[in-house]
Design a protein around this motif. Structure first.
Motif, mmCIF file in Angstrom:
data_model
loop_
_atom_site.group_PDB
_atom_site.id
_atom_site.type_symbol
_atom_site.label_atom_id
_atom_site.label_comp_id
_atom_site.label_asym_id
_atom_site.label_seq_id
_atom_site.Cartn_x
_atom_site.Cartn_y
_atom_site.Cartn_z
ATOM 1 N N LYS A 399 0.838 -1.209 0.000
ATOM 2 C CA LYS A 399 0.000 0.000 0.000
ATOM 3 C C LYS A 399 0.869 1.254 0.000
ATOM 4 O O LYS A 399 0.545 2.244 -0.653
ATOM 5 N N GLU A 403 0.893 4.375 -2.620
ATOM 6 C CA GLU A 403 0.837 5.800 -2.257
ATOM 7 C C GLU A 403 1.979 6.577 -2.896
ATOM 8 O O GLU A 403 1.798 7.694 -3.367
ATOM 9 N N GLU A 404 3.155 5.963 -2.899
ATOM 10 C CA GLU A 404 4.330 6.622 -3.476
ATOM 11 C C GLU A 404 4.358 6.524 -4.993
ATOM 12 O O GLU A 404 5.185 7.163 -5.648
#
Ligand SMILES: *Cc1c(COP(=O)(O)O)cnc(C)c1O
Length: 450
Positions: A399, A403-404
């Protein structure tokens, strides 16, 4: 290009040596101590308790590679090499740019990685001329592994099984008995340690620490009988490195190298097994891989324990071990990941954690089962409640990668399957499972009781 799902080695690729990381650590783990004299223990001091070669392996901090006996390699062929699998379906479900791989140790006949050390331990005891061995088991995984290994090498085995698991996991008991072992619920009336605890606390549900005390006591009182331990000790971590050594070759086949390697954490054996061969390249300055140990929030020795000398068992029969610990009198909540309900961490991992070479994360029970169910529904394998901790940590990493918006190569060890733990899944699916919070007071109390 079509994505490849599995990476398989042939029998000829089964490693011929285990990797002894202590030989290459700058700060060596501190020695175990004799509790009375506080003198460091030498191999000879361990001979009364453990097989000769296991005692030597326990204190060997000089040889990075230890030959695997041919007879053990022959038995490893029953289930090794194990597959490395890319969790493509889990990746899709998470919609993550991360590549997630897992080493599938659940394919062993006993359903977990424990057989990797059970086989050599039974073998070395046989070589020493033993006729009997004893041990303890929590969830029953180590007991089942050793039951098969003892039968394989012609030894009689007595297993002290933590009472709560004896009742919650009757099929593990059946497995041990099928492989010919004798199983005793612990605490029992058959030892001094057991009798004392039953007298002081009649409703005590047992713990690994107590079961260890009982198994040691029986071994010391029986001729041609030694004790064995399925985790925590250096020689167990050594044997488990076969996991990471195979995984290293398989990641090469996949054309990738992990950014992060994850294992669930009870006493440290499967975490050591999957990580040490990769950690070697960090120690040699070639890589900067991260290593994450995933422990239960209800038994948080790595994230909330203290580094100190402590006993490995409840009664204090073992040598003093330098470890991150919650105190040997700490009784963890009755979570379903029975194999992770242990108060301390092995001395090698403890040293590595202190030196910042590995990390730890604590995960709550509900999050682990949520991860386990998602894994079952995507990859098809129902994971052991212990292994769901590694899966939950891998999902967190995946996750973060999302996000990155960056690729991240994640490798985790699937230490076992959960087919004999279905009552735990039943409870989770029925909404009957809870998280167990540990207060700072409980942790302080555990450490004070030492
Ligand atoms: C015993 C066990 C563990 C925990 O023990 P470690 O020594 O920390 O590896 C984890 N997973 C499974 C399936 C086990 O049987």
């Amino acid at each position: 290009m079509e994505k490849r799902k599995k990476f398989m080695l042939s029998e000829a690729d089964i490693p011929t040596k285990w990797y002894n990381i202590t030989a290459e650590m700058k700060n060596k783990p501190q020695p175990m101590l004799n509790p009375e004299t506080k003198e460091p223990l030498k191999a000879e001091d361990l001979f009364p308790l453990f097989a000769t070669e296991l005692s030597r392996q326990e204190v060997n901090q000089t040889d990075p590679w230890i030959e695997i006996p041919e007879a053990v390699r022959e038995k490893y062929k029953i289930y090794r090499p194990t597959p490395l699998v890319r969790a493509t379906e889990l990746e899709k479900a998470l919609d993550t740019p991360a590549h997630i791989y897992f080493k599938n140790e659940s394919v062993s006949p006993v359903g977990s990685h424990k057989l990797n050390s059970a086989l050599p331990q039974a073998y070395y005891n046989k070589v020493d001329g033993m006729t009997n061995i004893t041990t303890e088991t929590g969830a029953g995984q180590w007991g089942t592994a050793l039951a098969f290994a003892a039968k394989t090498f012609g030894l009689e085995l007595a297993v002290y099984m933590v009472k709560i698991s004896y009742e919650q996991k009757p099929y593990r008991r059946s497995l041990m008995q099928t492989w010919g072992a004798q199983v005793i619920a612990s605490p029992s009336m058959s030892t001094k340690a057991g009798r004392k605890i039953i007298t002081d606390h009649p409703n005590y549900q047992g713990s690994l620490g107590t079961a260890i005390s009982e198994a040691i006591e029986l071994a010391m009182q029986t001729p041609n009988c030694k004790y064995t331990l399925g985790s925590v000790l250096n020689h167990v971590s050594l044997h488990q490195t076969i996991i990471g050594l195979e995984a290293e070759k398989q990641m090469e086949m996949a054309g990738e190298y992990p950014d992060v390697v994850i294992g669930c954490f009870g006493g440290g054996s499967n975490f050591s097994g999957i990580t040490f061969p990769f950690l070697r390249h960090n120690l040699q300055g070639e890589r900067q891989t991260r290593f994450v140990a995933a422990e239960p929030a209800s038994c948080p020795k790595l994230t909330r324990g203290k580094f100190r000398y402590d006993f490995g068992d409840e009664t204090g029969y073992t040598p003093l071990i330098p470890m991150y610990t919650l105190g040997h009198k700490f009784t963890p909540a009755n979570i379903h990941a029975g194999g992770l309900r242990y108060h301390g961490a092995g001395s090698i991992v403890s040293q590595l954690l202190m030196d910042g070479l590995v990390e730890a994360t604590a995960i709550r029970q509900l999050e682990t089962f949520e991860a386990g169910v998602l894994f079952a529904q995507t990859e098809g394998i129902v994971p052991a409640p212990e292994s769901t901790h590694a899966i939950a940590a891998a999902i967190k990493e995946a996750k973060l990668a999302k996000e990155e918006g960056k690729k991240r190569v994640i490798l985790f060890n699937l230490s076992g399957h959960g087919l004999i733990d279905m009552s735990a899944y039943d409870q989770y699916l029925a909404g009957d499972l809870t998280n167990h919070e540990v207060t700072d007071e409980e942790i302080c109390k555990g450490l004070e009781d030492n």
